[in-house]
Design a protein around this motif. Structure first.
Motif: not given
Lengths: 515, 192
Positions: A56-61, B172-174, B143-146, A22-25
């Protein structure tokens, strides 16, 4: 589905993978909406989703922030690619090469202008082909229409005093057969491959195509308004010029074969019936000569061949005011032998040998019948005239040269003929029936005479073959005006020899005087 | 900018179109390579290799099969894997290469960024370095290349489900690396 109870311990929850998707859309819209509703009521799931989304937002940002700050050094450049790009074998399309050659619109315009100028200056292939014909410029013969087969295709010409008009040039017509003009010269029938072409001899005229077999044959009605043809598969048809439609007269199972022969009034057509058709390899069981009324298809057997395995009877012409038929025979397997002539009384249905032989030119007689019912024949190695109307026979003196090809004047009083083996320009003769004398018509040297036909009452068309040439020429020879013979055109294809004897000139050339 | 006309021109042999494509994609390719490898020199080399191969073989690209960026990412990931195989990556933290001043844009970070940077140095990027190459590919592509799962599958040469599993495992690991407490705090900040 989750329960509706509000206490957290009493509620059902979504599992972690579903909430993560759900979070990942990655859920379907319906599932996504259901979870969104659930999250408004369930604090446990809401917390999980928030935590996962935050991660996820943190990873992305974090990734974006740090990677977007970095730029490559100068080592990353297009220069290396450019040098490789120009080395062969690069895949450069023709279109791109063209674009490189002509980078601007103005260049395209210039190119287009150049092409137009080139086309204007250079003669079209039609012109080159017509130039090869060596067409006469000061023609002084009768008004005529001529069709000639050349290496550049078929050419149809209209000739009149001082004028030669090219009606059409069909470059695709490279191997025509059996060229026949209608008596009025308005139509030309010919076969190429398995198609019968009926062509109006006018510029941009009609062109009808009919399917046929190889062994088809045809002839025009005396008024030129109908074409009777056997289709090579046993059927006999009449094509009507007015309606441009074909009508079946004799069905294929009745095995009509060969050239149909019209009566002078166009009321009857004589034809040959052969069962099975020639070319099948089987012996012939039945053969007879029939006549059919083209208006209603009513047909009558005129005579029957008693020995169809030995000879096949072929109608040549109606004589005695269309009451009798001249017939000749094709001897099976006897290539080179002379065909024998017969007489068929249409009323008595009686076949009678004429005790004379003729000469064939392909599927026709090289010595045809005159308008007065006269036919040249060989009897006991002597040339004789058979008068079919009067049923008399007239011997010809020994010194009379034997004709190779022969044509009767329209009035039947004169006979023109060519003699083979003569010196160049010495092979054309005219015979006057009244005084029984032959006169040589001298032509310019350089070519030998091969065939002749009448162009009206006072001119002859003569086919000649230049020495050391593999093509033929058409000449017009005035008989009464004292003018010089003229070469009308040259470079006509030489024909094949016919299946029996003689040259099939009708496959390469046709001439018709028009009024 | 629509790159399809440029791609077609380059496929016809137009060098200028190829140059424009290079300009359009060089930064993205370089950064993707950097995200995958964590070393600027290696990333530069891989990006150059990938772009050179892609442009010199652009006639192999089939418009109906994938987008050009997906095709280029596939080449970049493949080249990065090759690079990784050939070289034992030095244990330099991302913070180190990120700190190479001459290769970083003229950017003066504010106080919040300094805090974030420290956090990153000590948190996300060190955690990223500890991931296996395939899990790292999943994180960078997503997350970068979307990329979508389907594109990730194409690029990493695996099924869509495998791509999904790798991504979830990597996240999960992160999360474990970064510490649940910190994430929870951030979560409360986010949903507030």
């Amino acid at each position: 589905m989750v329960s509706k109870r509000n206490h957290p311990l009493e509620q059902s929850h979504y599992d972690d993978p579903t909430l993560e998707e759900y979070v990942l859309g990655q859920l379907l819209p319906g599932e996504e909406e259901a979870i969104r509703q659930h999250l408004t009521e369930c604090a446990v799931c809401r917390t999980k989703v928030a935590a996962y989304r935050a991660a996820c937002q943190r990873i992305k940002s974090g990734l974006f922030q740090k990677l977007d700050e970095v730029a490559p050094g100068p080592r990353l450049s297009f220069d290396h690619i450019a040098s490789e790009w120009r080395k062969p074998p690069r895949r450069i399309t023709f279109l791109y090469r063209l674009q490189q050659l002509m980078p601007s619109t103005s260049s395209l315009v210039l190119l287009a202008l150049f092409v137009v100028a080139f086309l204007l200056v250079m003669p079209p292939s039609d012109t080159a082909a017509l130039r090869n014909l060596g067409l006469i410029e000061d023609y002084n013969g009768p008004r005529s229409v001529v069709a000639a087969s050349t290496d550049d295709g078929l050419v149809i010409l209209r000739l009149s005093a001082g004028d030669v008009e090219v009606v059409s040039h069909m470059s695709y017509m490279i191997d025509p057969r059996n060229l026949q003009f209608s008596p009025d010269g308005q139509w030309l029938a010919l076969q190429q491959g398995r198609t019968l072409h009926i062509i109006e001899t006018l510029n941009q005229g009609a062109h009808i195509r009919l399917d046929l077999d190889d062994s088809a044959d045809w002839s025009w009605s005396p008024d030129g308004q109908r074409l009777a043809y056997t289709d090579g598969e046993g059927g006999l048809y009449v094509f009507d010029i007015a309606t441009q439609t074909s009508r079946l007269l004799v069905p294929a199972e009745e095995c009509a074969w060969g050239r149909p022969v019209w009566t002078s009034d166009g009321q009857q057509i004589a034809y040959s019936m052969v069962k099975p058709l020639p070319g099948s390899g089987a012996s012939h069981d039945q053969q007879s000569i029939w006549r059919v009324d083209p208006s209603n298809g009513f047909r009558v057997e005129l005579t029957r061949n008693d020995a169809p395995d030995d000879v096949l009877l072929v109608p040549a012409a109606w004589v005695q005011d269309d009451n009798a038929l001249l017939v000749w025979d094709v001897k099976a397997g006897a290539i080179g032998s002379l065909p024998e002539l017969y007489y068929v009384d249409a009323a008595a249905h009686h076949l009678e040998p004429l005790r004379g032989y003729s000469v064939a030119a392909g599927t026709r007689l090289a010595w045809p019948v005159s308008a007065r019912g006269m036919v040249l024949a060989i009897h006991r190695d002597q040339l004789v005239f058979l008068d079919l109307d009067q049923s008399t026979r007239q011997s010809i003196p020994d010194q009379f040269p034997r004709p190779h090809n022969l044509a009767w004047a329209p009035n039947g009083a004169w006979m023109a003929y060519t003699v083979s083996g003569m010196a160049e320009g010495q092979g054309l003769y005219v015979f006057a029936l009244q005084d029984g004398e032959s006169h040589q018509v001298e032509l310019p040297g350089g070519a030998v005479e091969k065939a002749v036909s009448w162009a009206g009452a006072e001119h002859l068309f003569v086919i000649r073959q230049p020495l050391d040439s593999s093509s033929a020429e058409l000449w017009v020879v005035p008989l009464t005006t004292g003018q010089d013979p003229q070469r009308v055109l040259t470079n006509i294809r030489m024909p094949q020899t016919g299946p029996y004897v003689g040259w099939r000139w009708q496959d390469v050339l046709a001439m018709q005087v028009i009024q | 900018m629509d790159d399809v006309p440029l791609i077609r021109r380059a496929q016809e042999g137009d060098e200028r179109a190829a140059r424009l494509l290079f300009d359009m994609y060089q930064l993205r390719t370089y950064r993707l390579a950097l995200g995958l490898l964590g070393d600027t020199a290696d990333a530069e080399e891989v990006a150059q290799d990938a772009l050179t191969y892609a442009l010199l073989n652009i006639y192999r690209y089939k418009e109906h099969l994938s987008s050009f960026s997906t095709w280029l990412h596939t080449i970049t990931v493949s080249r990065a894997r090759d690079k990784r195989r050939r070289k034992v990556l030095p244990s330099i933290s991302m913070a180190q290469w990120l700190g190479m001043g001459n290769q970083i844009r003229d950017y003066e970070p504010g106080p919040e960024a300094h805090i974030m940077r420290r956090e990153v140095e000590g948190g996300l990027l060190s955690a990223l370095n500890k991931l296996s190459p395939k899990l790292r590919e999943a994180i960078v592509l997503r997350f970068y290349a979307d990329c979508t799962y389907k594109e990730m599958g194409e690029i990493m040469d695996c099924s869509l489900n495998t791509a999904r599993s790798r991504l979830r495992l990597a996240i999960e690991k992160l999360r474990v690396q970064l510490g649940e407490e910190q994430v929870r705090w951030l979560a409360s900040e986010t949903i507030r």
